[in-house]
Design a protein around this motif. Structure first.
Motif, PDB file in Angstrom:
ATOM      1  N   ARG A  50      -0.485   3.230  -9.209  1.00 40.29           N
ATOM      2  CA  ARG A  50      -1.381   3.422  -8.077  1.00 40.29           C
ATOM      3  C   ARG A  50      -2.430   2.321  -8.059  1.00 40.29           C
ATOM      4  O   ARG A  50      -3.507   2.437  -8.602  1.00 40.29           O
ATOM      5  CB  ARG A  50      -2.079   4.781  -8.157  1.00 40.29           C
ATOM      6  CG  ARG A  50      -1.133   5.936  -8.160  1.00 40.29           C
ATOM      7  CD  ARG A  50      -0.547   6.120  -6.795  1.00 40.29           C
ATOM      8  NE  ARG A  50       0.336   7.273  -6.795  1.00 40.29           N
ATOM      9  CZ  ARG A  50       1.257   7.456  -5.903  1.00 40.29           C
ATOM     10  NH1 ARG A  50       1.439   6.575  -4.968  1.00 40.29           N
ATOM     11  NH2 ARG A  50       2.005   8.513  -5.943  1.00 40.29           N
ATOM     12  N   PRO A  52      -5.246  -0.009  -6.339  1.00 39.16           N
ATOM     13  CA  PRO A  52      -6.212   0.250  -5.273  1.00 39.16           C
ATOM     14  C   PRO A  52      -5.830  -0.524  -4.012  1.00 39.16           C
ATOM     15  O   PRO A  52      -5.422  -1.680  -4.079  1.00 39.16           O
ATOM     16  CB  PRO A  52      -7.535  -0.240  -5.852  1.00 39.16           C
ATOM     17  CG  PRO A  52      -7.173  -1.142  -6.976  1.00 39.16           C
ATOM     18  CD  PRO A  52      -5.831  -0.694  -7.485  1.00 39.16           C
ATOM     19  N   PHE A  53      -5.943   0.143  -2.884  1.00 38.83           N
ATOM     20  CA  PHE A  53      -5.555  -0.453  -1.607  1.00 38.83           C
ATOM     21  C   PHE A  53      -6.717  -1.264  -1.056  1.00 38.83           C
ATOM     22  O   PHE A  53      -7.862  -0.824  -1.058  1.00 38.83           O
ATOM     23  CB  PHE A  53      -5.163   0.644  -0.625  1.00 38.83           C
ATOM     24  CG  PHE A  53      -4.617   0.129   0.654  1.00 38.83           C
ATOM     25  CD1 PHE A  53      -3.369  -0.445   0.697  1.00 38.83           C
ATOM     26  CD2 PHE A  53      -5.351   0.202   1.812  1.00 38.83           C
ATOM     27  CE1 PHE A  53      -2.850  -0.929   1.880  1.00 38.83           C
ATOM     28  CE2 PHE A  53      -4.851  -0.270   3.002  1.00 38.83           C
ATOM     29  CZ  PHE A  53      -3.593  -0.832   3.030  1.00 38.83           C
ATOM     30  N   SER A  54      -6.417  -2.463  -0.601  1.00 39.93           N
ATOM     31  CA  SER A  54      -7.445  -3.341  -0.050  1.00 39.93           C
ATOM     32  C   SER A  54      -7.849  -2.844   1.334  1.00 39.93           C
ATOM     33  O   SER A  54      -7.048  -2.840   2.266  1.00 39.93           O
ATOM     34  CB  SER A  54      -6.914  -4.775   0.043  1.00 39.93           C
ATOM     35  OG  SER A  54      -7.838  -5.568   0.733  1.00 39.93           O
ATOM     36  N   LEU A  55      -9.092  -2.436   1.450  1.00 39.35           N
ATOM     37  CA  LEU A  55      -9.584  -1.958   2.735  1.00 39.35           C
ATOM     38  C   LEU A  55      -9.689  -3.095   3.747  1.00 39.35           C
ATOM     39  O   LEU A  55      -9.509  -2.890   4.942  1.00 39.35           O
ATOM     40  CB  LEU A  55     -10.945  -1.279   2.550  1.00 39.35           C
ATOM     41  CG  LEU A  55     -11.460  -0.475   3.714  1.00 39.35           C
ATOM     42  CD1 LEU A  55     -10.467   0.620   4.082  1.00 39.35           C
ATOM     43  CD2 LEU A  55     -12.795   0.131   3.387  1.00 39.35           C
ATOM     44  N   PHE A  57      -7.569  -5.585   4.033  1.00 38.54           N
ATOM     45  CA  PHE A  57      -6.234  -5.765   4.590  1.00 38.54           C
ATOM     46  C   PHE A  57      -5.956  -4.723   5.664  1.00 38.54           C
ATOM     47  O   PHE A  57      -5.424  -5.041   6.728  1.00 38.54           O
ATOM     48  CB  PHE A  57      -5.181  -5.671   3.488  1.00 38.54           C
ATOM     49  CG  PHE A  57      -3.780  -5.747   3.993  1.00 38.54           C
ATOM     50  CD1 PHE A  57      -3.234  -6.948   4.376  1.00 38.54           C
ATOM     51  CD2 PHE A  57      -3.016  -4.601   4.099  1.00 38.54           C
ATOM     52  CE1 PHE A  57      -1.940  -7.022   4.870  1.00 38.54           C
ATOM     53  CE2 PHE A  57      -1.725  -4.661   4.584  1.00 38.54           C
ATOM     54  CZ  PHE A  57      -1.185  -5.876   4.964  1.00 38.54           C
ATOM     55  N   PHE A  58      -6.334  -3.482   5.415  1.00 36.03           N
ATOM     56  CA  PHE A  58      -6.134  -2.419   6.396  1.00 36.03           C
ATOM     57  C   PHE A  58      -6.931  -2.702   7.667  1.00 36.03           C
ATOM     58  O   PHE A  58      -6.440  -2.504   8.777  1.00 36.03           O
ATOM     59  CB  PHE A  58      -6.534  -1.069   5.805  1.00 36.03           C
ATOM     60  CG  PHE A  58      -6.429   0.058   6.779  1.00 36.03           C
ATOM     61  CD1 PHE A  58      -5.198   0.574   7.128  1.00 36.03           C
ATOM     62  CD2 PHE A  58      -7.571   0.583   7.350  1.00 36.03           C
ATOM     63  CE1 PHE A  58      -5.098   1.608   8.034  1.00 36.03           C
ATOM     64  CE2 PHE A  58      -7.479   1.611   8.257  1.00 36.03           C
ATOM     65  CZ  PHE A  58      -6.240   2.121   8.603  1.00 36.03           C
TER      66      PHE A  58
END
Length: 117
Positions: A50, A52-55, A57-58
């Protein structure tokens, strides 16, 4: 009864029976370690699966989708130019493009378009 209705009822009953048999006879294990672990070329992952998702990029992707949809709304304006009065068409197009430019300026001003900070 109508023969179509009878055939429809038989088809629905047969479909439901097959689905129930599938649920009863399937060999599912909810806590299967191999199925719940992430697949990484057949090896166990060395780090956390898991990430961390790059905010940022979103946010860039969402802005791209918004402006992509707005371009799709701009394309039909050319064929409608011949069907309406030029003054009304120009006024509507100008207002729409000004709203787009103001939105782009707002995103730029908020720093949403600056990738590297």
């Amino acid at each position: 009864m109508n023969s179509t209705t009878i055939m429809m009822m038989i088809t629905i009953m047969l479909t439901n029976i097959i689905m129930m048999l599938n649920i009863i006879l399937s060999k599912k294990t909810i806590t299967d370690r191999e199925k719940s672990s992430p697949f990484e070329c057949g090896f166990d992952p060395k780090s956390s699966s898991r990430m961390p998702f790059s905010l940022k990029f979103f946010l860039i992707a969402a802005i791209f989708l918004i402006f992509d949809i707005e371009i799709a709304l701009l394309l039909p304006m050319m064929p409608t130019m011949m069907m309406t009065k030029m003054y009304y068409w120009m006024e509507t197009t100008t207002i729409f493009i000004l709203i787009l430019i103001m939105g782009l300026y707002h995103e730029w001003n908020q720093g949403a378009l600056n990738w590297a900070k």
